[in-house]
Motif scaffolding. Structure first.
Motif, PDB file in Angstrom:
ATOM      1  N   LEU A  45       0.814  -1.220   0.000  1.00  0.00           N
ATOM      2  CA  LEU A  45       0.000   0.000   0.000  1.00  0.00           C
ATOM      3  C   LEU A  45       0.845   1.267   0.000  1.00  0.00           C
ATOM      4  N   SER A  46       2.113   1.163   0.431  1.00  0.00           N
ATOM      5  CA  SER A  46       2.989   2.343   0.464  1.00  0.00           C
ATOM      6  C   SER A  46       3.692   2.583  -0.873  1.00  0.00           C
ATOM      7  N   THR A  47       3.412   1.726  -1.861  1.00  0.00           N
ATOM      8  CA  THR A  47       4.025   1.897  -3.191  1.00  0.00           C
ATOM      9  C   THR A  47       3.458   3.142  -3.867  1.00  0.00           C
ATOM     10  N   TYR A  48       4.342   3.887  -4.558  1.00  0.00           N
ATOM     11  CA  TYR A  48       3.915   5.103  -5.257  1.00  0.00           C
ATOM     12  C   TYR A  48       3.117   4.758  -6.515  1.00  0.00           C
ATOM     13  N   ASN A  49       2.276   5.691  -6.948  1.00  0.00           N
ATOM     14  CA  ASN A  49       1.558   5.613  -8.226  1.00  0.00           C
ATOM     15  C   ASN A  49       0.689   4.363  -8.361  1.00  0.00           C
ATOM     16  N   ILE A  50      -0.105   4.080  -7.346  1.00  0.00           N
ATOM     17  CA  ILE A  50      -0.977   2.910  -7.442  1.00  0.00           C
ATOM     18  C   ILE A  50      -2.424   3.295  -7.112  1.00  0.00           C
ATOM     19  N   ASP A  51      -3.326   2.430  -7.540  1.00  0.00           N
ATOM     20  CA  ASP A  51      -4.743   2.592  -7.214  1.00  0.00           C
ATOM     21  C   ASP A  51      -4.968   1.965  -5.836  1.00  0.00           C
ATOM     22  N   GLN A  52      -5.059   2.793  -4.812  1.00  0.00           N
ATOM     23  CA  GLN A  52      -5.136   2.316  -3.433  1.00  0.00           C
ATOM     24  C   GLN A  52      -6.340   1.399  -3.205  1.00  0.00           C
ATOM     25  N   ASP A  53      -7.486   1.758  -3.740  1.00  0.00           N
ATOM     26  CA  ASP A  53      -8.696   0.962  -3.525  1.00  0.00           C
ATOM     27  C   ASP A  53      -8.553  -0.433  -4.133  1.00  0.00           C
ATOM     28  N   LEU A  54      -8.008  -0.470  -5.353  1.00  0.00           N
ATOM     29  CA  LEU A  54      -7.849  -1.756  -6.045  1.00  0.00           C
ATOM     30  C   LEU A  54      -6.808  -2.631  -5.347  1.00  0.00           C
ATOM     31  N   ILE A  55      -5.712  -2.008  -4.875  1.00  0.00           N
ATOM     32  CA  ILE A  55      -4.674  -2.759  -4.173  1.00  0.00           C
ATOM     33  C   ILE A  55      -5.211  -3.280  -2.839  1.00  0.00           C
ATOM     34  N   GLN A  56      -6.018  -2.470  -2.172  1.00  0.00           N
ATOM     35  CA  GLN A  56      -6.624  -2.906  -0.907  1.00  0.00           C
ATOM     36  C   GLN A  56      -7.476  -4.153  -1.142  1.00  0.00           C
ATOM     37  N   LYS A  57      -8.168  -4.160  -2.257  1.00  0.00           N
ATOM     38  CA  LYS A  57      -8.988  -5.322  -2.612  1.00  0.00           C
ATOM     39  C   LYS A  57      -8.110  -6.536  -2.899  1.00  0.00           C
ATOM     40  N   LEU A  58      -6.984  -6.293  -3.625  1.00  0.00           N
ATOM     41  CA  LEU A  58      -6.078  -7.384  -3.975  1.00  0.00           C
ATOM     42  C   LEU A  58      -5.457  -8.021  -2.732  1.00  0.00           C
ATOM     43  N   ILE A  59      -4.943  -7.187  -1.813  1.00  0.00           N
ATOM     44  CA  ILE A  59      -4.248  -7.754  -0.646  1.00  0.00           C
ATOM     45  C   ILE A  59      -5.220  -8.424   0.328  1.00  0.00           C
ATOM     46  N   SER A  60      -6.489  -8.090   0.201  1.00  0.00           N
ATOM     47  CA  SER A  60      -7.472  -8.760   1.062  1.00  0.00           C
ATOM     48  C   SER A  60      -7.791 -10.162   0.545  1.00  0.00           C
ATOM     49  N   ILE A  61      -7.478 -10.407  -0.745  1.00  0.00           N
ATOM     50  CA  ILE A  61      -7.762 -11.699  -1.365  1.00  0.00           C
ATOM     51  C   ILE A  61      -6.511 -12.576  -1.427  1.00  0.00           C
TER      52      ILE A  61
END
Length: 420
Positions: A338-354
């Protein structure tokens, strides 16, 4: 009386000033430079010169030859005045920014014709093309590119002549075949013909063997899927290795791994319209059933760029995650992603939850044993790397080094993720 004396003194001063000005002008006339032309010269400069066409030189290249910025501007302006192109060495020499001494230094390297007494360029024919020079009888089969260049052909012409020879099988066979080389004009052929050490006529056997050769090399097409074809596969359809690589790169990079339609294939610039029509009846594009990724079983430390795209990330976000993971040597916890630059936070949050995260293979070191290169390149350690390297010389103990570093708690916490 006083007024008369005043005018006499004034006349005397004017006369004196006139004489002084005239004297100064006379004595300084020989010293006055015109124009003020100074060259940046070097004794070793001429040794490093190579042949050049003054019509192709830009501002920086003229300056590298030893001309000042002002002189360079004058030369380029002069070129525009004479029609945008220097036609001869004599014309270039007339440019007042080039001294006689400088011209003599450059003359032998200038790729321009000289003007003869009749006013025509030396070495050029009536059409402005370079004349060819023949020293004696020769076998064109044995002539290299350099040999054709010395004769007066351009580099591109020499290359075309050699390609034509290779096309014939490595030999021109006869004067007849040599004459058919499109790059050699009738005028040049008439000059070369008496000196060619070749038979006048082409043997009939050559014509027959050429036909047989064409029959043998005729491409045998078969049904194929361009998405499944590898380098050798494209080469069997008559493409060179370089062309085959271009087609594969176009498919894998520009089209993300597959031709979706015949139009995609037709757009590849190395496939001519004629070649495409030749292959078209045999092209069988199969609809690729792409296996969907089960993200609940895909480790975040091994997830690929394509899988991130499949999940819905754009290329910038996917590239940032892969790049950051590589620099870290792997993620230890999901919050790092989540601390990575230039990312879609909402989509990454969904990914790491799965998706799961396995950090067991991530490399960890003690502060004492960590390689210097690793410390200096790791995103969490690089700002403290020099201090760690210095402190551990006299304090080879992790606990003491941590105390000496005096880091802010959040920085120390993330560094400790990668420490044994």
């Amino acid at each position: 009386m006083m007024r008369k004396s005043y005018y006499q003194k004034l006349a005397f001063m004017v006369t004196l000033l006139t004489i002084l000005l005239a004297y100064q002008k006379y004595t300084s006339r020989e010293k006055e430079p015109f124009p003020d032309v100074k060259f940046i010269t070097s004794t070793s400069n001429s040794a490093n010169l190579s042949d050049f066409d003054p019509n192709t030189l830009d501002k920086e290249q003229w300056q590298k030859l030893g001309f000042s910025e002002k002189q360079t501007a004058t030369i380029l302006k002069y070129k525009d005045i004479v029609g945008g192109k220097f036609m001869s060495k004599e014309q270039l020499k007339k440019c007042y920014a080039i001294s006689d001494e400088k011209f003599r230094e450059l003359e032998s390297f200038i790729l321009l014709p000289e003007i003869t007494e009749n006013g025509k360029p030396k070495g050029l024919n009536a059409y402005g093309k370079k004349e060819i020079t023949i020293s004696g009888k020769f076998n064109p089969d044995r002539l290299s590119a350099n040999g054709w260049l010395k004769m007066g052909f351009s580099e591109r012409q020499a290359e075309a002549i050699l390609k034509y020879r290779n096309y014939l099988g490595g030999s021109f066979i006869s004067k007849e075949k040599f004459k058919e080389c499109f790059i050699i004009s009738p005028e040049n052929y008439s000059k070369l013909e008496p000196y060619l050490l070749l038979p006048a006529k082409t043997p009939e056997t050559f014509q027959n063997s050429a036909k047989n050769s064409m029959a043998k090399t005729k491409i045998q097409y078969h049904s194929f899927d361009p998405n499944q074809l590898d380098l050798e596969g494209w080469k069997t359809f008559g493409f060179s290795e370089k062309q085959a690589i271009t087609i594969i790169n176009y498919r894998d990079r520009n089209l993300r791994g597959s031709f979706k339609s015949l139009n995609d294939l037709q757009k590849c610039f190395v496939i001519s319209a004629e070649k495409f029509q030749e292959m078209k009846p045999y092209i069988k594009l199969q609809e690729k059933q792409q296996e969907k990724t089960d993200f609940s079983k895909t480790d975040l430390n091994t997830i690929t760029f394509r899988q991130l795209i499949e999940f819905g990330l754009d290329e910038k976000s996917a590239g940032s995650i892969i790049g950051f993971r590589k620099k870290l040597g792997g993620f230890i916890n999901k919050q790092q992603i989540l601390s990575t630059y230039n990312i879609d936070q909402d989509l990454i949050q969904k990914l790491i939850s799965i998706a799961p995260l396995n950090s067991s293979d991530v490399t960890r070191y003690s502060l004492v044993d960590a390689p210097e290169e690793w410390l200096k390149n790791h995103p969490y350690f690089k700002y403290s790397a020099d201090k760690i390297i210095f402190y551990r010389i006299s304090n080879p103990d992790d606990r003491k080094i941590w105390k000496l570093l005096k880091l802010q708690p959040e920085y120390e916490e993330r560094m400790r993720l990668y420490v044994k």
